[in-house]
Design an enzyme around this catalytic site. Structure first.
Site, PDB file in Angstrom:
ATOM      1  CD  GLU A 245      -2.609  -0.937   2.717  1.00 34.58           C
ATOM      2  OE1 GLU A 245      -2.527   0.098   3.404  1.00 34.58           O
ATOM      3  OE2 GLU A 245      -3.293  -1.916   3.030  1.00 34.58           O
TER       4      GLU A 245
ATOM      5  CB  CYS B  24       2.152   7.314   3.746  1.00 32.05           C
ATOM      6  SG  CYS B  24       2.348   6.040   4.995  1.00 32.05           S
TER       7      CYS B  24
ATOM      8  CB  CYS C  31       4.954  -5.760   9.525  1.00 28.62           C
ATOM      9  SG  CYS C  31       6.168  -5.093  10.694  1.00 28.62           S
TER      10      CYS C  31
ATOM     11  CB  CYS D 260       2.539  -3.730  16.796  1.00 24.87           C
ATOM     12  SG  CYS D 260       4.269  -3.285  16.623  1.00 24.87           S
TER      13      CYS D 260
ATOM     14  CB  CYS E 247      -0.115  -2.680  13.693  1.00 23.79           C
ATOM     15  SG  CYS E 247       0.364  -2.248  12.014  1.00 23.79           S
TER      16      CYS E 247
ATOM     17  CB  SER F 237       8.083   5.538  11.099  1.00 25.76           C
ATOM     18  OG  SER F 237       7.466   5.114  12.287  1.00 25.76           O
TER      19      SER F 237
ATOM     20  CB  CYS G 239      -0.203   1.143   7.658  1.00 26.52           C
ATOM     21  SG  CYS G 239       0.309   0.669   9.304  1.00 26.52           S
TER      22      CYS G 239
HETATM   23  N1  SAH Z   1       7.006  -0.264  11.387  1.00 24.76           N
HETATM   24  C1  SAH Z   1       7.255   1.115  11.554  1.00 24.76           C
HETATM   25  C2  SAH Z   1       6.707   1.961  10.430  1.00 24.76           C
HETATM   26  C3  SAH Z   1       5.324   1.645   9.959  1.00 24.76           C
HETATM   27  S1  SAH Z   1       4.000   1.938  11.071  1.00 24.76           S
HETATM   28  C4  SAH Z   1       6.746   1.613  12.898  1.00 24.76           C
HETATM   29  O1  SAH Z   1       6.022   0.884  13.545  1.00 24.76           O
HETATM   30  O2  SAH Z   1       7.139   2.700  13.277  1.00 24.76           O
HETATM   31  C5  SAH Z   1       3.870   3.702  11.075  1.00 24.76           C
HETATM   32  C6  SAH Z   1       3.088   4.244  12.274  1.00 24.76           C
HETATM   33  O3  SAH Z   1       1.683   3.908  12.185  1.00 24.76           O
HETATM   34  C7  SAH Z   1       3.581   3.678  13.580  1.00 24.76           C
HETATM   35  O4  SAH Z   1       3.797   4.675  14.534  1.00 24.76           O
HETATM   36  C8  SAH Z   1       2.465   2.748  13.934  1.00 24.76           C
HETATM   37  O5  SAH Z   1       2.470   2.432  15.241  1.00 24.76           O
HETATM   38  C9  SAH Z   1       1.241   3.494  13.443  1.00 24.76           C
HETATM   39  N2  SAH Z   1       0.027   2.674  13.395  1.00 24.76           N
HETATM   40  C10 SAH Z   1      -0.084   1.366  13.125  1.00 24.76           C
HETATM   41  N3  SAH Z   1      -1.361   0.944  13.231  1.00 24.76           N
HETATM   42  C11 SAH Z   1      -2.084   2.037  13.589  1.00 24.76           C
HETATM   43  C12 SAH Z   1      -3.462   2.259  13.875  1.00 24.76           C
HETATM   44  N4  SAH Z   1      -4.355   1.282  13.792  1.00 24.76           N
HETATM   45  N5  SAH Z   1      -3.864   3.508  14.224  1.00 24.76           N
HETATM   46  C13 SAH Z   1      -2.968   4.524  14.291  1.00 24.76           C
HETATM   47  N6  SAH Z   1      -1.653   4.383  14.033  1.00 24.76           N
HETATM   48  C14 SAH Z   1      -1.207   3.146  13.692  1.00 24.76           C
HETATM   49 FE1  SF4 Z   2       5.031  -3.522  11.945  1.00 27.90          FE
HETATM   50 FE2  SF4 Z   2       2.708  -2.269  12.361  1.00 27.90          FE
HETATM   51 FE3  SF4 Z   2       4.352  -2.751  14.402  1.00 27.90          FE
HETATM   52 FE4  SF4 Z   2       5.049  -0.912  12.545  1.00 27.90          FE
HETATM   53  S1  SF4 Z   2       3.295  -0.804  13.928  1.00 27.90           S
HETATM   54  S2  SF4 Z   2       6.350  -2.523  13.439  1.00 27.90           S
HETATM   55  S3  SF4 Z   2       4.153  -1.848  10.695  1.00 27.90           S
HETATM   56  S4  SF4 Z   2       3.318  -4.313  13.140  1.00 27.90           S
END
Ligand code: SAH
Ligand code: SF4
Length: 363
Positions: A102, A115, A122, A126, A129, A203, A345
């Site tokens: 994406e 973006c 990934c 997390c 996410c 990030s 994302c």
């Molecule tokens: N993996 C890297 C970069 C991609 S995620 C990281 O985690 O930093 C980019 C940002 O989007 C991160 O700060 C992540 O925590 C946030 N993000 C992921 N899922 C989200 C959600 N459901 N709502 C808001 N922010 C989110």
């Molecule tokens: Fe991966 Fe989502 Fe965690 Fe970023 S926030 S490290 S994209 S699982």
């Protein structure tokens, strides 16, 4: 069957977006072509927005054919697109092997931010996410990362260019380190997308060694660290890889980044209702932020279908922000964009290309 690490590696196809002027010059000299062809080709690709070699009319037909045969240009198909009322546009790209990623255009305040994703899926997972729910499918190549920025630039029209690029799509950029750095260099280069290093943000969920390595690259890019919790205990509940590194160690790595680059680190903090949004959390976060040169970016959680986490109330967000500011922290709330589309994302990709449609057009 468990997959070996090589199963996750990016395909080795070298396309035009993987090339630098030097590597392209070497290739063309093997083909007995003059060196000035390099700048002609790069200009067509990055400045004029050509999408096929046939459009490069100052090259001979035989050179265009040879390039089309041996140096893939655009490798993705646009498998889906969603446009929000606020102009945020998300594109789902399908690569030749069926993998999808994406990228998003976020317009506003005179900026046009792309973006982009660094991986398909990934590996971190997390708990809040969508990107990590199915694990890592594979790495993206440098060229595929660059191609996403180009696919977003196409949305800006002929006379507008991208102003910012953020690596905040699918994946963990520092877990695909060399492709990410090569892509950053191309996005930054005069001969490439020409976007100032300070307008490029990587990030990371916090890979300590790679943060230090990035500092040593002496690029002036912005580093954003996804902290999301002020204690190791809570952070480990939210981010599986937080088991590998303490917040203290990440603070030291962020200080190293500032010392080497002079660039303040952004601490990203998703506010999840009832999980990490209390006043006590805010005071602890403030202590961490004040221990180094940093600013805090608060991101109200974007709910994901099937996950139990909630967006905090407007009140809770404002209280959290006020506590940070009163504690002397430079903090902002990131305005949520594209809430009427799958803006978090990983959401669009999980929905699947076949079910994607253009939902709302901006007025
Ligand atoms: N993996 C890297 C970069 C991609 S995620 C990281 O985690 O930093 C980019 C940002 O989007 C991160 O700060 C992540 O925590 C946030 N993000 C992921 N899922 C989200 C959600 N459901 N709502 C808001 N922010 C989110
Ligand atoms: Fe991966 Fe989502 Fe965690 Fe970023 S926030 S490290 S994209 S699982």
């Amino acid at each position: 069957m468990t997959e070996s690490p090589s199963d996750k590696s990016a395909p080795t196809v070298v396309g035009l977006f993987d090339h630098t002027p030097d590597s392209l010059r070497d290739l063309l000299s093997e083909w007995k072509e003059p060196a000035f062809r390099v700048s002609q080709i790069l200009r067509w690709a990055y400045v004029d927005g050509a999408t096929e070699y046939d459009a490069m009319t100052n090259l001979s037909k035989s050179l265009r054919e040879k390039l089309a045969d041996r140096v893939p240009f655009y490798q993705s198909k646009i498998a889906g697109e969603q446009v929000s009322k606020d102009g945020t546009t998300k594109r789902l790209l399908a690569w030749g092997d069926g993998a999808t990623s994406e990228c998003v255009l976020i317009p506003g305040d005179g900026r046009r931010t792309a973006c982009i994703s660094s991986q398909v899926g990934c590996p971190v997972g997390c708990v809040f996410c969508a990107s990590g729910l199915d694990g890592l499918v594979r790495q993206l190549t440098a060229g595929q990362i660059v191609e996403q920025a180009m696919r977003i630039r196409q949305l800006c029209g002929d006379d507008a260019r991208l102003s910012n690029v953020v690596f905040m799509g699918l994946g963990e950029p520092l877990a695909n380190y060399s492709a990410t750095i090569q892509a950053v260099r191309t996005i930054n280069a005069e001969w490439g997308l020409g976007i100032g290093a300070r307008k490029i943000t990587v990030s990371t969920v916090g890979l300590e060694n790679q943060m230090r390595r990035l500092a040593d690259e002496k690029l002036q890019i912005t580093l954003a660290l996804s902290l999301h919790a002020p204690t190791d205990e809570l952070r480990r509940e939210l981010i599986p890889w937080a088991d590998r590194v303490s917040i203290n160690a990440l603070v030291e790595a962020a200080k190293y980044y500032f010392d080497k680059t002079g660039r303040e680190v952004t601490l990203e903090y998703i506010l999840i209702g009832g999980v990490n949004d209390s006043t006590a959390h805010a005071h602890s976060l403030a202590r961490i932020s004040r221990s180094m040169r940093s600013n805090v970016n608060l991101i109200p959680y974007n709910p994901i279908d099937g996950l139990p986490y909630k967006r905090p109330t407007h009140h809770a967000v404002q209280d959290f922000l006020a506590t940070l500011v009163a504690d002397g922290v430079n903090a902002h709330v990131r305005v949520s964009r594209g809430l009427d589309i799958d803006s978090a994302c990983g959401q669009l990709r999980r929905r699947g290309a076949d079910r994607v449609e253009i939902t709302v057009r901006p007025s």
